[in-house]
Design a protein around this motif. Structure first.
Motif, PDB file in Angstrom:
ATOM      1  N   PRO A 128       0.818  -1.282   0.198  1.00 56.02           N
ATOM      2  CA  PRO A 128      -0.128  -0.065   0.061  1.00 56.02           C
ATOM      3  C   PRO A 128       0.927   1.262  -0.100  1.00 56.02           C
ATOM      4  O   PRO A 128       1.541   1.589   0.838  1.00 56.02           O
ATOM      5  CB  PRO A 128      -0.782   0.044   1.247  1.00 56.02           C
ATOM      6  CG  PRO A 128      -1.005  -1.633   1.711  1.00 56.02           C
ATOM      7  CD  PRO A 128       0.343  -2.080   1.166  1.00 56.02           C
ATOM      8  N   GLY A 129       0.536   1.983  -0.994  1.00 58.45           N
ATOM      9  CA  GLY A 129       1.401   3.519  -0.876  1.00 58.45           C
ATOM     10  C   GLY A 129       2.669   3.562  -1.671  1.00 58.45           C
ATOM     11  O   GLY A 129       3.278   4.426  -1.910  1.00 58.45           O
ATOM     12  N   MET A 130       3.230   2.366  -2.347  1.00 63.08           N
ATOM     13  CA  MET A 130       4.545   2.069  -2.579  1.00 63.08           C
ATOM     14  C   MET A 130       4.759   3.093  -3.970  1.00 63.08           C
ATOM     15  O   MET A 130       5.594   3.648  -4.009  1.00 63.08           O
ATOM     16  CB  MET A 130       4.793   0.713  -2.991  1.00 63.08           C
ATOM     17  CG  MET A 130       6.120   0.334  -3.617  1.00 63.08           C
ATOM     18  SD  MET A 130       7.583   0.829  -2.300  1.00 63.08           S
ATOM     19  CE  MET A 130       8.692   1.477  -3.603  1.00 63.08           C
TER      20      MET A 130
ATOM     21  N   MET B  79       9.230  10.287   1.759  1.00 60.43           N
ATOM     22  CA  MET B  79       8.587   9.046   1.925  1.00 60.43           C
ATOM     23  C   MET B  79       7.813   8.429   2.800  1.00 60.43           C
ATOM     24  O   MET B  79       6.708   7.585   2.504  1.00 60.43           O
ATOM     25  CB  MET B  79       9.958   8.025   1.683  1.00 60.43           C
ATOM     26  CG  MET B  79      10.610   8.356   0.520  1.00 60.43           C
ATOM     27  SD  MET B  79      12.319   7.416   0.430  1.00 60.43           S
ATOM     28  CE  MET B  79      11.790   5.699   0.129  1.00 60.43           C
ATOM     29  N   VAL B  80       8.049   8.785   4.112  1.00 61.96           N
ATOM     30  CA  VAL B  80       7.300   8.414   5.428  1.00 61.96           C
ATOM     31  C   VAL B  80       5.782   8.991   5.273  1.00 61.96           C
ATOM     32  O   VAL B  80       4.848   8.427   5.421  1.00 61.96           O
ATOM     33  CB  VAL B  80       8.060   8.637   6.700  1.00 61.96           C
ATOM     34  CG1 VAL B  80       7.015   8.572   7.765  1.00 61.96           C
ATOM     35  CG2 VAL B  80       9.058   7.908   6.855  1.00 61.96           C
TER      36      VAL B  80
ATOM     37  N   LYS C 102       7.755   7.956  -6.236  1.00 67.28           N
ATOM     38  CA  LYS C 102       7.313   9.205  -6.604  1.00 67.28           C
ATOM     39  C   LYS C 102       8.010  10.358  -5.790  1.00 67.28           C
ATOM     40  O   LYS C 102       8.557  11.165  -6.030  1.00 67.28           O
ATOM     41  CB  LYS C 102       5.974   9.558  -7.097  1.00 67.28           C
ATOM     42  CG  LYS C 102       5.806  10.908  -7.729  1.00 67.28           C
ATOM     43  CD  LYS C 102       4.406  10.985  -8.141  1.00 67.28           C
ATOM     44  CE  LYS C 102       4.205  12.228  -9.163  1.00 67.28           C
ATOM     45  NZ  LYS C 102       4.564  13.416  -8.527  1.00 67.28           N
ATOM     46  N   ALA C 103       7.497  10.298  -4.369  1.00 62.73           N
ATOM     47  CA  ALA C 103       7.943  11.126  -3.340  1.00 62.73           C
ATOM     48  C   ALA C 103       9.291  11.131  -3.364  1.00 62.73           C
ATOM     49  O   ALA C 103      10.124  11.998  -3.307  1.00 62.73           O
ATOM     50  CB  ALA C 103       7.252  10.990  -2.068  1.00 62.73           C
ATOM     51  N   ALA C 104      10.171   9.916  -3.449  1.00 65.09           N
ATOM     52  CA  ALA C 104      11.457   9.831  -3.200  1.00 65.09           C
ATOM     53  C   ALA C 104      12.249  10.811  -4.383  1.00 65.09           C
ATOM     54  O   ALA C 104      13.114  11.398  -4.185  1.00 65.09           O
ATOM     55  CB  ALA C 104      11.982   8.466  -3.155  1.00 65.09           C
ATOM     56  N   ILE C 105      11.813  10.442  -5.616  1.00 69.79           N
ATOM     57  CA  ILE C 105      12.507  11.121  -6.706  1.00 69.79           C
ATOM     58  C   ILE C 105      12.045  12.352  -6.894  1.00 69.79           C
ATOM     59  O   ILE C 105      12.845  13.207  -7.095  1.00 69.79           O
ATOM     60  CB  ILE C 105      11.654  10.379  -8.164  1.00 69.79           C
ATOM     61  CG1 ILE C 105      11.930   8.812  -8.057  1.00 69.79           C
ATOM     62  CG2 ILE C 105      12.161  10.971  -9.262  1.00 69.79           C
ATOM     63  CD1 ILE C 105      13.170   8.290  -8.165  1.00 69.79           C
TER      64      ILE C 105
ATOM     65  N   THR D  66      13.451   2.005  -5.007  1.00 70.28           N
ATOM     66  CA  THR D  66      12.634   0.751  -5.560  1.00 70.28           C
ATOM     67  C   THR D  66      12.267   0.051  -4.395  1.00 70.28           C
ATOM     68  O   THR D  66      12.533   0.610  -3.267  1.00 70.28           O
ATOM     69  CB  THR D  66      13.641  -0.233  -6.593  1.00 70.28           C
ATOM     70  OG1 THR D  66      13.063  -1.386  -7.198  1.00 70.28           O
ATOM     71  CG2 THR D  66      15.008  -0.571  -5.963  1.00 70.28           C
ATOM     72  N   ILE D  67      11.964  -1.293  -4.539  1.00 70.33           N
ATOM     73  CA  ILE D  67      11.488  -1.968  -3.426  1.00 70.33           C
ATOM     74  C   ILE D  67      12.673  -2.821  -3.079  1.00 70.33           C
ATOM     75  O   ILE D  67      13.606  -3.581  -3.800  1.00 70.33           O
ATOM     76  CB  ILE D  67      10.536  -3.006  -3.863  1.00 70.33           C
ATOM     77  CG1 ILE D  67       9.362  -2.251  -4.415  1.00 70.33           C
ATOM     78  CG2 ILE D  67      10.039  -3.838  -2.771  1.00 70.33           C
ATOM     79  CD1 ILE D  67       8.101  -3.073  -5.103  1.00 70.33           C
TER      80      ILE D  67
END
Length: 389
Positions: free
Chosen positions: A302-304, A345-346, A309-312, A320-321
């Motif tokens: 959920p939310g990945m 990201m959090v 997108k938030a990280a980039i 990535t995962i």
């Protein structure tokens, strides 16, 4: 109190012992070849005459790992620092039958209580038994204590860290007789039973740094040296969500279009080149470009998608995962920037996945599994000498 023991005795083959205390430094691009595990079982590959323990007990730590690194499914991985990892203490125990291993204690994270104390079903126990068989240990019994610093099912190589620490602790108890490749094979015995026959976690957890698994039959692992003068930070964001490896593997496609195979292969090659060059920007870009595995797994966390997108958008070079998830991993070359990226990201996990998450910004772990303490064998009724590293 120990609850179960398993014999480590097996048919042996005569071959010279190896010494590696501590683990030797490897060249920038070093291949380690091992006998084909389909022909020579890993648990008997290095068997020797029954050795005598050099220490009464040994504690070893093995770090967390990030497997796959995007397009490198099952053949690329790296070790990460920040104090993340598992610790295993192995001791000579007169209460344990000679040639057997027993698990005395499992502690650490909240979920550690769920782990079996049967050494046949505990990743540390399985790897410890494999190491005993390699050494040909028959005259003493061993007890093992596992402290879980890593949460279960986090995508940070929890089972591999336990296996790596156990294999190293057993080897060092008898003078460090197992070579790095043999330690990896001992850890693989555990991975094979609990999460699948892949070394992209246990390999870097033992060797440190980045590794590439070139082949599984015969087994060959290559250590990739990231330049010492370059900075690399991993932003590890773990949500309160468990992603079992078995379930995440079931989501993988049975057939892969040729165009996706070509794209992933080129990105994996670019990632390896970026590691050797110390180019964090290209490393992150390649890590983000998985067209096969991540698209199938991301919707199960959920939310990945929003987290990536938030990280980039926050300046990460890539995201990535980590392994099978649910931890998300981003990369940058600045620690403070990493903290900012982690915060965003959090927020994305909470906003779009309704999941609380924690963040750790860690450097590349270049060392891998290491001894953290030992107690000398008692001689002539003298007191034990304890050494902490």
């Amino acid at each position: 109190m120990a609850t179960a023991a398993f014999s480590a005795t097996s048919p042996t083959q005569s071959r010279p012992a190896h010494c590696h205390r501590p683990l030797p430094s490897l060249t920038r691009l070093r291949a380690i070849r091992c006998s084909s595990v389909s022909k020579v079982p890993a648990v008997t590959a290095a068997a020797t005459a029954d050795p005598s323990p050099v220490f009464r007990s040994v504690a070893a730590f093995a770090p967390a790992t990030v497997a796959n690194l995007g397009p490198g499914f099952d053949f690329l991985g790296c070790a990460v620092g920040g104090g993340l990892g598992d610790t295993v203490t192995v001791s000579v125990d007169s209460a344990v039958a000679p040639g057997t291993l027993s698990i005395a204690d499992v502690s650490g994270c909240a979920a550690a209580a769920k782990l079996s104390r049967n050494p046949l079903w505990n990743c540390a126990g399985i790897a410890g038994i494999a190491a005993m068989r390699m050494l040909g240990v028959r005259s003493v019994g061993l007890s093992l204590s596992l402290h879980k610093g890593l949460p279960l099912g986090s995508g940070l190589g929890s089972s591999a860290a336990s296996a790596a620490a156990a294999a190293l602790a057993v080897s060092e108890l008898f003078g460090g007789r197992l070579s790095p490749d043999e330690l990896v094979l001992a850890g693989l015995e555990s991975e094979k039973k609990v999460s699948g026959y892949h070394a992209d976690n246990v390999g870097p957890s033992i060797l440190g740094g980045f590794v590439l698994i070139r082949s599984y039959d015969p087994f060959e692992i290559i250590r990739l040296e990231f330049p010492a003068d370059r900075e690399l930070y991993f932003v590890l964001v773990g949500p309160e969500f468990e992603a079992p490896t078995k379930k995440m593997r079931e989501a993988l496609p049975a057939d892969i279009p040729m165009k996706d195979h070509v794209r992933n292969s080129s990105q994996a090659a670019a990632l390896v080149a970026a590691v050797l060059q110390g180019n964090v920007r290209v490393l992150g870009s390649a890590m983000s470009a998985d067209w096969i595995v991540e698209p199938r797994r991301a919707p199960l966390i959920p939310g990945m998608v929003s987290v990536k997108k938030a990280a980039i958008d926050s300046g990460a070079f890539g995201c990535t995962i980590s392994g099978a998830g649910p931890t998300a991993v981003a990369v940058t070359d600045d620690e403070e920037k990493g903290k900012e990226i982690g915060s965003r990201m959090v927020e994305a996990f909470l906003r779009d996945g309704n999941l609380k998450a924690s963040v750790t910004v860690a450097k590349l772990d270049r060392v891998g599994a290491r001894v953290t303490g030992s107690s000398a064998v008692r001689k002539n009724n003298q007191a034990l000498i304890s050494i902490r590293i």
